[in-house]
Design a protein around this motif. Structure first.
Motif, PDB file in Angstrom:
ATOM      1  N   TYR A 123     -17.116 -27.808  27.941  1.00 52.93           N
ATOM      2  CA  TYR A 123     -18.298 -26.946  27.934  1.00 52.93           C
ATOM      3  C   TYR A 123     -19.196 -27.270  26.732  1.00 52.93           C
ATOM      4  CZ  TYR A 123     -16.601 -23.758  31.598  1.00 52.93           C
ATOM      5  OH  TYR A 123     -16.191 -23.207  32.787  1.00 52.93           O
ATOM      6  N   LYS A 124     -20.468 -26.969  26.889  1.00 50.19           N
ATOM      7  CA  LYS A 124     -21.389 -27.115  25.766  1.00 50.19           C
ATOM      8  C   LYS A 124     -21.039 -26.118  24.667  1.00 50.19           C
ATOM      9  CE  LYS A 124     -25.313 -28.474  28.698  1.00 50.19           C
ATOM     10  NZ  LYS A 124     -26.670 -28.088  29.147  1.00 50.19           N
ATOM     11  N   TYR A 125     -21.171 -26.562  23.428  1.00 47.60           N
ATOM     12  CA  TYR A 125     -20.962 -25.733  22.238  1.00 47.60           C
ATOM     13  C   TYR A 125     -19.524 -25.198  22.153  1.00 47.60           C
ATOM     14  CZ  TYR A 125     -26.056 -25.809  22.519  1.00 47.60           C
ATOM     15  OH  TYR A 125     -27.368 -26.202  22.630  1.00 47.60           O
ATOM     16  N   ARG A 126     -18.588 -25.938  22.739  1.00 44.66           N
ATOM     17  CA  ARG A 126     -17.188 -25.493  22.692  1.00 44.66           C
ATOM     18  C   ARG A 126     -16.696 -25.368  21.258  1.00 44.66           C
ATOM     19  NH1 ARG A 126     -13.055 -24.574  20.980  1.00 44.66           N
ATOM     20  NH2 ARG A 126     -10.939 -24.814  21.823  1.00 44.66           N
ATOM     21  N   ASN A 127     -16.925 -26.373  20.439  1.00 48.42           N
ATOM     22  CA  ASN A 127     -16.422 -26.337  19.069  1.00 48.42           C
ATOM     23  C   ASN A 127     -17.236 -25.406  18.182  1.00 48.42           C
ATOM     24  OD1 ASN A 127     -14.430 -28.219  19.701  1.00 48.42           O
ATOM     25  ND2 ASN A 127     -15.756 -29.957  19.237  1.00 48.42           N
ATOM     26  N   THR A 128     -18.531 -25.322  18.443  1.00 46.18           N
ATOM     27  CA  THR A 128     -19.372 -24.451  17.619  1.00 46.18           C
ATOM     28  C   THR A 128     -19.028 -22.984  17.843  1.00 46.18           C
ATOM     29  OG1 THR A 128     -21.139 -26.087  17.774  1.00 46.18           O
ATOM     30  CG2 THR A 128     -21.745 -23.885  16.991  1.00 46.18           C
ATOM     31  N   CYS A 129     -18.898 -22.595  19.112  1.00 47.74           N
ATOM     32  CA  CYS A 129     -18.553 -21.201  19.426  1.00 47.74           C
ATOM     33  C   CYS A 129     -17.071 -20.914  19.205  1.00 47.74           C
ATOM     34  CB  CYS A 129     -18.933 -20.889  20.871  1.00 47.74           C
ATOM     35  SG  CYS A 129     -20.704 -21.004  21.227  1.00 47.74           S
ATOM     36  N   ASN A 130     -16.254 -21.974  19.159  1.00 47.03           N
ATOM     37  CA  ASN A 130     -14.830 -21.856  18.854  1.00 47.03           C
ATOM     38  C   ASN A 130     -14.127 -20.870  19.797  1.00 47.03           C
ATOM     39  OD1 ASN A 130     -12.483 -22.451  17.458  1.00 47.03           O
ATOM     40  ND2 ASN A 130     -12.773 -20.813  15.957  1.00 47.03           N
ATOM     41  N   ILE A 131     -14.290 -21.109  21.085  1.00 48.03           N
ATOM     42  CA  ILE A 131     -13.651 -20.279  22.107  1.00 48.03           C
ATOM     43  C   ILE A 131     -12.887 -21.191  23.052  1.00 48.03           C
ATOM     44  CG2 ILE A 131     -13.977 -18.584  23.945  1.00 48.03           C
ATOM     45  CD1 ILE A 131     -16.620 -17.824  22.669  1.00 48.03           C
ATOM     46  N   SER A 132     -11.623 -20.883  23.280  1.00 47.34           N
ATOM     47  CA  SER A 132     -10.796 -21.604  24.239  1.00 47.34           C
ATOM     48  C   SER A 132     -10.427 -20.659  25.370  1.00 47.34           C
ATOM     49  CB  SER A 132      -9.527 -22.132  23.560  1.00 47.34           C
ATOM     50  OG  SER A 132      -8.575 -22.567  24.517  1.00 47.34           O
ATOM     51  N   SER A 133     -10.287 -21.204  26.563  1.00 45.65           N
ATOM     52  CA  SER A 133      -9.859 -20.356  27.677  1.00 45.65           C
ATOM     53  C   SER A 133      -8.454 -19.813  27.437  1.00 45.65           C
ATOM     54  CB  SER A 133      -9.901 -21.144  28.984  1.00 45.65           C
ATOM     55  OG  SER A 133      -8.989 -22.234  28.952  1.00 45.65           O
TER      56      SER A 133
END
Length: 437
Positions: A123-133
């Motif tokens: 997903y876009k901005y996965r590391n920036t938002c720091n959210i994992s499923s």
């Protein structure tokens, strides 16, 4: 210690007898020192002193430890003699034997693979938002075998710790990949979401998933100013005050303005929300609902997701009237939603007077709200748990006790109308809430 000089008699003392005389008598008899006794005492003390000195010189640490153990046992023995028996008696250990672990790992099946990996990795901005499923859902076995058991498990599930991953109770749900979500939504001609701000979060979450964008997936980022791009980013895109007007209310807007951001194949899905927050429902809102429903039966079914409660202060009757109004308007404008059995039963009724006719019409309307399996799926969501930031003025009328009672009552009533119910209190009570609502 004072002792009586005379023994206590079994009878009462004679009136003429002198009063008993009390004296302080020693508890030990007198000990007369003799040369022999003194010699034996001196010899014993000298022997004990020599023995202790020898032990300490040979193994001082062992002797010290032994002395401490003996002292500890002595103290413990003395303490036990002063404790009640129920505190000192030995009881067998009451252990609970489990035949299996609390949570089994997910089944080793291909369709469970998305449950065990971070589907947000691409997903876009996965590391920036720091959210994992995996931060949101923790998979386990067994998987729920059908929809009814899954809804019950999801309504009853929760978290093991604050903000821990969510887990249904008893059996697990699927965590679908974006491709699977697109395929599921494409089974319906239209998915209509009706309700308040909670339902706006639902449609926003769907848009995040089908756009594969954790940063701006729920909002109209194609027309954002620099300030909006900063204020409505990651979790803040769900901010009711600053970003709600920028939310995506229908996938048609995404197709029109930013089609490349949509992960689903073109023209395969149609998700839309209409804000209907309180009862009575204004006429213009009902007109918008009618405009969504064609008079002719479509090739694919329509699905409805409904949510209501807080804007009518968790008034059960107001919520049921809200739901009944939407169901009645839907089946009146789209008669193909009504099962043929309901129509035949209504036409067979021939009342003789107006009162009986009105009662029959009401009964027929209630029957027509029943769920037609497979073609008119309807799901009702009750409000989530309240957080610590919820304003004090709403703690009594909309606090967690009121929400729990409301969820239970609504669940029973909507099921009588053929509508499935998903409770959200359990799944949200241990999660962080931005504004407490």
């Amino acid at each position: 210690m004072a002792y009586q000089s005379e023994k206590y008699g079994s009878g009462s003392p004679s009136p003429t007898a002198p009063p008993p005389h009390w004296t302080l008598a020693p508890r030990m008899t007198s000990w007369t020192p003799t040369p022999r006794r003194v010699g034996l005492f001196v010899l014993s003390v000298a022997f004990l002193y020599s023995l202790v000195a020898f032990l300490f010189l040979s193994r001082p640490h062992q002797v010290g430890i032994t002395a401490m153990v003996c002292l500890d046992q002595f103290v413990d023995m003395m303490a036990q003699t002063q404790r009640p028996s129920y505190l000192t008696e030995h009881l067998p250990y009451n252990s609970t034997l489990l035949t299996h672990a609390a949570f089994q790992p997910p089944e080793a099946l291909p369709h469970r693979y998305p449950d065990m990996v971070d589907t947000f990795a691409s997903y876009k901005y996965r590391n920036t938002c720091n959210i994992s499923s995996l931060d949101l859902h923790s998979p386990f076995a067994p998987l729920c075998s059908e929809r009814e058991s899954m809804i019950t498990a999801m309504s009853s599930g929760g978290r093991i710790g604050h903000d821990a991953p969510y887990m249904p109770r008893g059996c697990d749900m699927r965590w679908f990949s974006t491709e699977e979500i697109c395929e599921i939504l494409s089974r319906f001609e239209k998915v209509i979401i009706l309700g308040d701000s909670m339902m706006r979060h639902v449609v926003g979450s769907i848009n995040v998933l089908i756009r594969k964008d954790l940063g701006y997936g729920a909002v109209t980022d194609w027309n954002f100013s620099p300030e909006e791009r900063q204020d409505c980013f990651c979790n803040y895109q769900f901010n009711v005050k600053a970003c709600s007007v920028q939310g995506i209310f229908k996938t048609a807007d995404v197709v029109k303005n930013d089609p490349e951001s949509l992960a689903c194949p073109a023209n395969t899905i149609d998700v839309i929300i209409e804000m209907m927050i309180r009862f009575p429902i204004p006429s213009d809102e009902l007109d918008r609902l009618r405009a969504l429903l064609p008079a002719k039966k479509p090739d694919r079914p329509y699905a409805f997701i409904l949510g209501h409660g807080l804007w009518n202060d968790l008034d059960l009757q107001a919520t049921l009237d809200w739901l009944d109004t939407l169901l009645d308007v839907s089946k009146q404008h789209a008669p193909w939603l009504v099962s043929s059995s309901s129509k035949s039963s209504r036409s067979a009724t021939k009342p003789k007077d107006r009162a009986a006719a009105a009662a029959a019409a009401a009964a027929a309307a209630k029957r027509e709200r029943k769920h037609e399996p497979g073609f008119w799926p309807r799901l009702f969501l009750t409000p989530n748990a309240a957080g610590k930031e919820k304003p004090d003025e709403w703690i009594v009328s909309q606090g967690n006790k009121a929400l729990m009672v409301f969820e239970e009552a609504v669940g029973a009533e909507v099921r009588r109308r053929g509508v499935e119910h998903l409770g959200t209190w359990n799944m949200s009570i241990q999660s962080n809430k931005f504004d407490g609502v």
